[in-house]
Design a protein around this motif. Structure first.
Motif, PDB file in Angstrom:
ATOM      1  N   GLU A 100     -65.578 -23.963  -8.631  1.00  0.00           N
ATOM      2  CA  GLU A 100     -64.537 -23.122  -8.060  1.00  0.00           C
ATOM      3  C   GLU A 100     -63.631 -22.609  -9.172  1.00  0.00           C
ATOM      4  O   GLU A 100     -63.178 -23.378 -10.020  1.00  0.00           O
ATOM      5  CB  GLU A 100     -63.712 -23.908  -7.042  1.00  0.00           C
ATOM      6  N   LYS A 101     -63.382 -21.306  -9.164  1.00  0.00           N
ATOM      7  CA  LYS A 101     -62.528 -20.727 -10.192  1.00  0.00           C
ATOM      8  C   LYS A 101     -61.085 -21.183 -10.004  1.00  0.00           C
ATOM      9  O   LYS A 101     -60.628 -21.408  -8.887  1.00  0.00           O
ATOM     10  CB  LYS A 101     -62.596 -19.197 -10.136  1.00  0.00           C
ATOM     11  N   THR A 102     -60.374 -21.301 -11.124  1.00  0.00           N
ATOM     12  CA  THR A 102     -58.972 -21.701 -11.076  1.00  0.00           C
ATOM     13  C   THR A 102     -58.106 -20.648 -11.762  1.00  0.00           C
ATOM     14  O   THR A 102     -58.614 -19.799 -12.504  1.00  0.00           O
ATOM     15  CB  THR A 102     -58.765 -23.057 -11.765  1.00  0.00           C
ATOM     16  N   LYS A 103     -56.827 -20.710 -11.497  1.00  0.00           N
ATOM     17  CA  LYS A 103     -55.866 -19.826 -12.127  1.00  0.00           C
ATOM     18  C   LYS A 103     -54.840 -20.642 -12.906  1.00  0.00           C
ATOM     19  O   LYS A 103     -54.427 -21.714 -12.458  1.00  0.00           O
ATOM     20  CB  LYS A 103     -55.144 -18.972 -11.073  1.00  0.00           C
ATOM     21  N   VAL A 104     -54.427 -20.111 -14.081  1.00  0.00           N
ATOM     22  CA  VAL A 104     -53.403 -20.770 -14.891  1.00  0.00           C
ATOM     23  C   VAL A 104     -52.369 -19.723 -15.299  1.00  0.00           C
ATOM     24  O   VAL A 104     -52.669 -18.529 -15.387  1.00  0.00           O
ATOM     25  CB  VAL A 104     -54.018 -21.423 -16.153  1.00  0.00           C
ATOM     26  N   LEU A 105     -51.156 -20.172 -15.543  1.00  0.00           N
ATOM     27  CA  LEU A 105     -50.083 -19.291 -15.993  1.00  0.00           C
ATOM     28  C   LEU A 105     -50.058 -19.250 -17.522  1.00  0.00           C
ATOM     29  O   LEU A 105     -50.037 -20.291 -18.176  1.00  0.00           O
ATOM     30  CB  LEU A 105     -48.734 -19.778 -15.453  1.00  0.00           C
ATOM     31  N   ARG A 106     -50.062 -18.047 -18.067  1.00  0.00           N
ATOM     32  CA  ARG A 106     -50.027 -17.865 -19.524  1.00  0.00           C
ATOM     33  C   ARG A 106     -48.907 -16.897 -19.880  1.00  0.00           C
ATOM     34  O   ARG A 106     -48.533 -16.028 -19.072  1.00  0.00           O
ATOM     35  CB  ARG A 106     -51.372 -17.335 -20.010  1.00  0.00           C
ATOM     36  N   PRO A 107     -48.359 -16.989 -21.099  1.00  0.00           N
ATOM     37  CA  PRO A 107     -47.273 -16.088 -21.521  1.00  0.00           C
ATOM     38  C   PRO A 107     -47.731 -14.629 -21.532  1.00  0.00           C
ATOM     39  O   PRO A 107     -48.858 -14.331 -21.923  1.00  0.00           O
ATOM     40  CB  PRO A 107     -46.932 -16.572 -22.932  1.00  0.00           C
TER      41      PRO A 107
END
Length: 269
Positions: A100-107
């Motif tokens: 399952e694809k995931t999302k992360v917060l990046r600058p």
């Protein structure tokens, strides 16, 4: 045996052809709605018709007579009831692994760097290619879109130096249960499926109700619905002395002869 055959013949003779067919179907599937459909009753009213037919005295007598000839003794009924009651969904499903694809917060600053790299890369590639008019136009608008995205990110960063954006993260391994009818067939439990349907979440199954058909059957056989299936080897109820002498093959042959007799309108079994 002849007395049982005579009883079956008399019980069937008083029934209409459609009700005879219902009795035969019910003795084979032990499901009132399914038997009603097999006998030709309306699909929409099969459940109601099946329930009503099973309350008619002549039909109850005919069913008991058929089962007597088939030789289904209390131990057999208890074993079938126990098999349905103990069915496990794990017999019908297999554990399947997927990502399952995931999302992360990046600058946002990193996004600007990515877009600038893409602009530079695509410009270098385009210079080494021979682009026709359509390709050149697509290249121009793609690059323009990237440059506009860079401007938006720069403005966002000016307004909020700590701004972030959602980026794709590493995939995560997860598991789901997938319907596996091949597995169910290998385990010999396909007959315990009442229905198979397609829904929004894929294919699903409905299992036979352990408290329905066999519960009624037990009552017709003079058994309590609370069968002791854990009696530490003790007999649940004594089998009829005569019927206990027949093999399973002989019982099946008797039931086949009964079906033939029904087709002939109640001839000698």
């Amino acid at each position: 045996m002849s007395e049982q055959s005579d009883a079956a013949k008399k019980a069937l003779k008083v029934l209409s052809p459609q009700r005879r067919k219902f009795v035969e179907a019910f003795c084979l599937c032990l499901n009132g709605a399914k038997a009603a459909r097999t006998a030709g009753y309306s699909e929409k009213t099969a459940r109601v018709q099946g329930s009503q037919l099973l309350t008619i005295l002549n039909i109850k007598i005919a069913i008991k007579a058929v089962l007597d000839i088939a030789g289904m003794d209390p131990e057999e009924i208890a074993a079938r009831w126990d098999r349905i009651a103990r069915v496990d969904l794990s017999d019908f499903y297999t554990k399947v692994e997927y990502e399952e694809k995931t999302k992360v917060l990046r600058p946002v600053l990193e996004r600007i760097a990515e877009l600038e790299y893409e602009v530079d890369f695509e410009e270098r590639v385009a210079k080494r290619q021979t682009l026709d008019e359509d390709d050149a136009e697509r290249h121009y608008y793609s690059q323009q879109r990237r440059r506009n995205d860079i401007i938006r990110c720069q403005v966002e960063l000016e307004m909020n130096p700590a701004a972030t954006y959602q980026a794709e993260g590493p995939p995560v391994k997860k598991y789901r249960m997938s319907l596996d009818l091949v597995k169910a067939e290998e385990l010999g439990v396909l007959d315990l499926i009442k229905s198979i349907s397609e829904g929004r979440n894929g294919t699903g199954i409905t299992l036979r109700d352990p408290d329905a058909a066999l519960d009624n059957l037990a009552k017709w056989r003079g058994m309590t619905t609370k069968l002791d299936i854990t009696s530490l080897g003790q007999s649940i109820a004594p089998a009829p002395a005569v019927l206990g002498l027949f093999t399973l093959e002989e019982k099946k042959a008797m039931l086949a002869r009964l079906r033939l007799a029904q087709q002939e309108g109640g001839a000698d079994v």
